[in-house]
Scaffold this motif. Structure first.
Motif, mmCIF file in Angstrom:
data_model
loop_
_atom_site.group_PDB
_atom_site.id
_atom_site.type_symbol
_atom_site.label_atom_id
_atom_site.label_comp_id
_atom_site.label_asym_id
_atom_site.label_seq_id
_atom_site.Cartn_x
_atom_site.Cartn_y
_atom_site.Cartn_z
ATOM 1 N N VAL A 291 153.238 91.302 17.049
ATOM 2 C CA VAL A 291 152.125 91.264 16.084
ATOM 3 C C VAL A 291 151.082 92.344 16.335
ATOM 4 O O VAL A 291 150.247 92.594 15.459
ATOM 5 C CB VAL A 291 151.444 89.872 16.084
ATOM 6 C CG1 VAL A 291 152.434 88.799 15.710
ATOM 7 C CG2 VAL A 291 150.798 89.570 17.431
ATOM 8 N N GLU B 161 154.298 91.464 6.184
ATOM 9 C CA GLU B 161 155.277 90.525 6.743
ATOM 10 C C GLU B 161 156.695 90.930 6.377
ATOM 11 O O GLU B 161 157.622 90.745 7.175
ATOM 12 C CB GLU B 161 154.976 89.117 6.231
ATOM 13 C CG GLU B 161 153.701 88.539 6.809
ATOM 14 C CD GLU B 161 153.425 87.136 6.301
ATOM 15 O OE1 GLU B 161 154.301 86.560 5.623
ATOM 16 O OE2 GLU B 161 152.330 86.620 6.562
ATOM 17 N N TYR C 120 159.759 88.431 15.419
ATOM 18 C CA TYR C 120 158.659 87.495 15.677
ATOM 19 C C TYR C 120 159.073 86.541 16.785
ATOM 20 O O TYR C 120 160.243 86.172 16.907
ATOM 21 C CB TYR C 120 158.319 86.702 14.419
ATOM 22 C CG TYR C 120 157.183 85.735 14.614
ATOM 23 C CD1 TYR C 120 155.875 86.184 14.676
ATOM 24 C CD2 TYR C 120 157.429 84.374 14.757
ATOM 25 C CE1 TYR C 120 154.829 85.297 14.879
ATOM 26 C CE2 TYR C 120 156.383 83.468 14.957
ATOM 27 C CZ TYR C 120 155.089 83.946 15.014
ATOM 28 O OH TYR C 120 154.043 83.064 15.217
ATOM 29 N N GLY D 297 155.180 86.735 21.721
ATOM 30 C CA GLY D 297 155.005 87.211 20.351
ATOM 31 C C GLY D 297 153.969 88.305 20.203
ATOM 32 O O GLY D 297 153.877 88.917 19.128
ATOM 33 N N ILE D 298 153.166 88.573 21.272
ATOM 34 C CA ILE D 298 152.105 89.584 21.153
ATOM 35 C C ILE D 298 152.689 90.954 20.822
ATOM 36 O O ILE D 298 152.140 91.703 20.014
ATOM 37 C CB ILE D 298 151.288 89.641 22.466
ATOM 38 C CG1 ILE D 298 150.527 88.333 22.656
ATOM 39 C CG2 ILE D 298 150.314 90.818 22.442
ATOM 40 C CD1 ILE D 298 149.747 88.263 23.952
ATOM 41 N N THR E 52 157.149 83.191 19.389
ATOM 42 C CA THR E 52 155.957 82.378 19.618
ATOM 43 C C THR E 52 155.431 82.624 21.038
ATOM 44 O O THR E 52 156.131 83.171 21.885
ATOM 45 C CB THR E 52 156.284 80.886 19.448
ATOM 46 O OG1 THR E 52 157.355 80.547 20.338
ATOM 47 C CG2 THR E 52 156.711 80.593 18.015
ATOM 48 N N SER F 23 148.833 84.397 12.612
ATOM 49 C CA SER F 23 148.860 85.190 13.844
ATOM 50 C C SER F 23 148.628 86.672 13.557
ATOM 51 O O SER F 23 148.230 87.420 14.459
ATOM 52 C CB SER F 23 150.198 85.005 14.568
ATOM 53 O OG SER F 23 151.257 85.554 13.804
ATOM 54 N N ILE F 24 148.861 87.097 12.332
ATOM 55 C CA ILE F 24 148.554 88.482 11.943
ATOM 56 C C ILE F 24 147.235 88.556 11.177
ATOM 57 O O ILE F 24 146.377 89.385 11.461
ATOM 58 C CB ILE F 24 149.687 89.061 11.083
ATOM 59 C CG1 ILE F 24 150.964 89.192 11.914
ATOM 60 C CG2 ILE F 24 149.304 90.430 10.527
ATOM 61 C CD1 ILE F 24 152.126 89.716 11.124
ATOM 62 N N PRO G 33 143.602 87.721 13.385
ATOM 63 C CA PRO G 33 143.100 88.816 14.242
ATOM 64 C C PRO G 33 142.761 90.077 13.451
ATOM 65 O O PRO G 33 141.780 90.759 13.771
ATOM 66 C CB PRO G 33 144.277 89.075 15.203
ATOM 67 C CG PRO G 33 145.106 87.854 15.167
ATOM 68 C CD PRO G 33 144.958 87.288 13.787
ATOM 69 N N VAL H 94 151.653 79.454 10.558
ATOM 70 C CA VAL H 94 151.270 79.973 11.887
ATOM 71 C C VAL H 94 151.607 81.458 12.035
ATOM 72 O O VAL H 94 150.750 82.255 12.454
ATOM 73 C CB VAL H 94 151.935 79.127 12.995
ATOM 74 C CG1 VAL H 94 151.645 79.735 14.363
ATOM 75 C CG2 VAL H 94 151.425 77.703 12.943
ATOM 76 N N PRO H 95 152.837 81.897 11.701
ATOM 77 C CA PRO H 95 153.110 83.339 11.791
ATOM 78 C C PRO H 95 152.181 84.180 10.910
ATOM 79 O O PRO H 95 151.758 85.270 11.312
ATOM 80 C CB PRO H 95 154.564 83.449 11.308
ATOM 81 C CG PRO H 95 155.162 82.130 11.614
ATOM 82 C CD PRO H 95 154.071 81.139 11.393
ATOM 83 N N SER H 96 151.852 83.668 9.714
ATOM 84 C CA SER H 96 150.936 84.411 8.837
ATOM 85 C C SER H 96 149.553 84.541 9.469
ATOM 86 O O SER H 96 148.954 85.617 9.472
ATOM 87 C CB SER H 96 150.813 83.713 7.475
ATOM 88 O OG SER H 96 151.980 83.873 6.734
#
Length: 326
Positions: A192, A269, A182, A188-189, A184, A115-116, A119, A111-113
């Motif tokens: 990222v 990352e 980071y 978190g915006i 959620t 999220s970058i 987009p 999910v973190p990966s």
């Protein structure tokens, strides 16, 4: 089409075996099982008996490719490469050398990966295509020349420069976003937004130049001249004909990338402290954790092959002349 997909999947098996073979050979050329045991046990528990016990418990006491002490097929099957490769083909990634479940880590860090990566990919694709169409619309003008100079300049600068410059400007000097971290949800915006912006800008030079070349090749074809002769405006020709016919080569570079977005960005990352799969892989390499390294290399190869197959399938939707025969 089904026969074609089955054939491509069967072709993927020897490719994945070859990737595994190279991964095993390169990793153990640099790191011995004793080195790995010392890295995991630490300096205080670094005794020969504990090292041997760690190797036995993790299966690193077995020969790498060939067991000359075994009989028959066991010479090949009773080796580290064969046993670990069979698990990988069943997507059983097992435990890391530190004792964590790799599958759970991958699901958690995906999910973190994304999220970058997602987009960055979507915004970058739309921006690059829109700018390329704009440049083609004003082809041969000062705007065209100036944009190409800027694109080449962007390509000539290392991606590390954009990361460091972005952190210094937007985090250190302007204090608009945190320098790393980071979270959620909406919180978190702020973490990222800068990596996404840097990713889009860093990829803009190569993207715009490539799409511009594709559209310029299309705009000089006979069907475009025919469309103009019928009275269509330049903008209508660009969006209705040039963009539509340029989609097929664009798909080659786009669809194949989509599955690999799950793997994250190794450098981005790590610099921004994002707990994704990219930093997960970097940390595994630094700690000599072969369990994670082999799993990530195998997963990346599988996703790339899936991307290639999806690219071929997508051709049939955008170009009716393309047929996938088994």
């Amino acid at each position: 089409m089904l026969a074609y997909i089955v054939r491509r999947l069967l072709f993927a098996i020897p490719i994945l075996i070859g990737v595994n073979l190279i991964t095993f050979a390169l990793f153990f050329m640099v790191n011995t099982p004793d080195d790995m045991a010392r890295a995991q046990l630490g300096a205080k528990q670094n005794t020969p008996s504990l090292i041997q016990a760690w190797k036995v418990s993790h299966g690193y006491d077995k020969p790498l490719f060939f067991n000359d002490k075994a009989d028959g097929l066991s010479k090949i099957s009773d080796t580290l490469f064969t046993q670990e490769s069979l698990k990988l083909f069943m997507f059983d990634f097992g435990e890391s050398d530190a004792g964590r479940q790799i599958s759970s880590d991958i699901l958690q860090r995906m999910v973190p990966s994304l999220s970058i990566a997602l987009p960055t990919f979507v915004v970058g694709l739309i921006t690059n295509i829109a700018l390329a169409l704009l440049i083609v619309l004003f082809r041969g003008s000062v705007l065209d020349s100036a944009t190409m100079v800027i694109a080449v300049a962007i390509m000539s600068i290392s991606g590390l420069f954009y990361i460091i410059a972005g952190q210094v400007l937007f985090s250190k000097m302007l204090h608009w976003v945190p320098i790393s971290g980071y979270a959620t949800g909406l919180e978190g915006i702020k973490f990222v937004i800068l990596p996404i912006l840097i990713g889009v800008v860093a990829g803009m030079g190569a993207g715009v130049r490539w799409y511009r070349s594709l559209f310029l090749e299309e705009i000089n074809k006979d069907y475009v001249r025919t469309a103009k002769a019928k009275g269509l405006s330049e903008i209508a020709v660009l969006f209705k004909h040039v963009l539509q016919n340029g989609l097929l080569p664009i798909l080659t570079g786009v669809v194949v990338v989509i599955p690999t977005l799950f793997m994250g960005s190794l450098i981005m990352e790590s610099f921004f402290g994002i707990p994704g799969l990219g930093s997960y892989t970097i940390d595994a390499i630094n700690s000599q954790d072969f369990g994670i390294v082999k799993a990530m290399v195998f997963l990346g190869s599988v996703l790339y092959i899936v991307g290639l197959i999806l690219t071929d399938i997508s051709y049939t939707f955008f170009d009716p002349r393309v047929r996938l025969n088994g």
